[in-house]
Design an enzyme around this catalytic site. Sequence first.
Site, PDB file in Angstrom:
ATOM      1  N   HIS A 181      16.577  73.211  -7.309  1.00  0.00           N
ATOM      2  CA  HIS A 181      15.170  73.501  -7.634  1.00  0.00           C
ATOM      3  C   HIS A 181      14.336  72.249  -7.401  1.00  0.00           C
ATOM      4  CE1 HIS A 181      11.697  74.912  -9.904  1.00  0.00           C
ATOM      5  NE2 HIS A 181      11.713  73.736 -10.505  1.00  0.00           N
ATOM      6  N   GLY A 210      22.025  69.250  29.920  1.00  0.00           N
ATOM      7  CA  GLY A 210      21.992  69.676  28.513  1.00  0.00           C
ATOM      8  C   GLY A 210      21.540  71.114  28.379  1.00  0.00           C
ATOM      9  N   MET A 251      17.593  69.480  33.805  1.00  0.00           N
ATOM     10  CA  MET A 251      18.213  70.469  32.907  1.00  0.00           C
ATOM     11  C   MET A 251      19.556  69.998  32.367  1.00  0.00           C
ATOM     12  SD  MET A 251      16.187  73.086  32.613  1.00  0.00           S
ATOM     13  CE  MET A 251      17.023  74.639  32.408  1.00  0.00           C
TER      14      MET A 251
END
Length: 457
Positions: free
Chosen positions: A441, A40, A38
Amino acid sequence: MEKVDNIIIGFGKAGKTLATDLGNRGETTVLIERDPNMYGGTCINVACIPSKKLADLASKKPADVNNAKYYKESIQEKKDLISKLNHANYSNVQETDNVRVIDGEASFVNENKVSVQLNSGGEVTYQADRIFINTGSTPNIPAIDGLEVDGQFIHTSRTLMDDEVFPEKLTIIGDGFIGLEFASIYRQFGSEVRVISDSPRDEFMKVADNEVAKAVLEALEDMGIEFSFGTETTKISKKDSKIKLTYKHDGKTGEYESDKVLVATGRKPNVEHLNLEAANIRLNENGSIQINKHLETSTKNVYALGDVKGGPQHTYVSLDDYRIVVSRLFDDGSYNLSVRDYLPHVTFINPPIAYIGLSEELARANGYNVKVATLPVESIPKAKLLKSTTGVYKVIIDADTNLILGTFLFGEESHEVINIITTAMNADLTYKELANQIYTHPTMAEALNNLFGNIDK
Ligand SMILES: Cc1cc2nc3c(=O)[nH]c(=O)nc-3n(C[C@H](O)[C@H](O)[C@H](O)COP(=O)(O)OP(=O)(O)OC[C@H]3O[C@@H](n4cnc5c(N)ncnc54)[C@H](O)[C@@H]3O)c2cc1C
């Protein structure tokens, strides 16, 4: 016993960020983590990152591939990624000046001392001027006859993501965000998926706007996910490598058989082994640690950050908790819970649903004079280009001020687009600014022109 400036219990998002910050300020700091898998924290090892990695791989599964093989390779790819992130997180903290990672389980001795049962054996005690609790949360396993997580047939989200055996049939107990994300992931991997919820159908995703929640449920059902609403799971048993789930619905009893069961019924604060009483740290009724607006607990110089303090369970909330603590310690404390901005939320189904603020129902219930607008995702050019036209966008506006009260985006890339809305709401921009902004776009974001433009139609 060793004296240090700071003890941090738990390698969560807040804890690790705070550790490197304190170390860089020249303060001696120990970061205590009980599980090397674990380093992190929950997010990178067993939650956000692995689940989103699997979501991505599931969405890219070719039609002509063997499900079990593709699934196994996906789990292995996920494991490789997580292993790298885990090591990088460890090095990042351990290599910071003045900071050490201590491998073991922490518990309070008194208000300024913490003892650690070392993973390598033995015990050490640290005394500190300040102590930070960042121990996260853990799955809530309901008391159902025969329900015991074995990591093979009966799973939490953590164990399921490590199991390389493909479930042809998966039953998920719980229709919260974890249950829904896993339903979407496993359905795309090719599993037959059933979600069991004890709530009625019309309360599906009740955190979301009704109209959008309905669209989400419809889309998940169109994907082939089966839902059993108003259904209570009463018993789990195993028969010839199959799991039998017994349920009650409308007073009648029935059974579903599947290869695996995922229990996704919420998460509770991780306080069990901390011996908080020894430090007079008080809990709320729901088991979370009591805090004030600066995240100070009932004991002076002890802070609680992240899931363990209750409230919304997100990595970015834990990170923001770190900001609050730094403001308190090194600034004037003016950044605190009372001024925290609007929080966006995402459920990473396919396509994702992202939202912020009030639903139309809540806005009306709160007495606002509202204007609403919707936009079908099928009208957005980028959605057509992506061949992913499922979904709807909806905004709720305060008609008296033109400020945005809430936004619900169900559609491709909505987890990204929502961040624009968060900025606008936190900056108190009116909807007109988003209606008239120039967007790139082709993007999903450009649809905000039409969405907010529809308010005036
Ligand atoms: C399946 C799943 C998916 C999720 N997806 C997302 C997402 O996409 N986005 C998002 O923002 N959030 C997501 N979340 C929520 C997010 O993972 C959590 O809110 C976040 O990780 C909580 O971090 P934290 O800082 O509170 O502590 P954690 O990261 O939980 O860290 C706590 C650490 O403390 C350690 N610990 C506990 N007790 C002790 C002790 N006594 N001594 C020493 N060490 C101890 C634990 O081992 C753990 O490493 C998800 C959660 C799950 C379960």
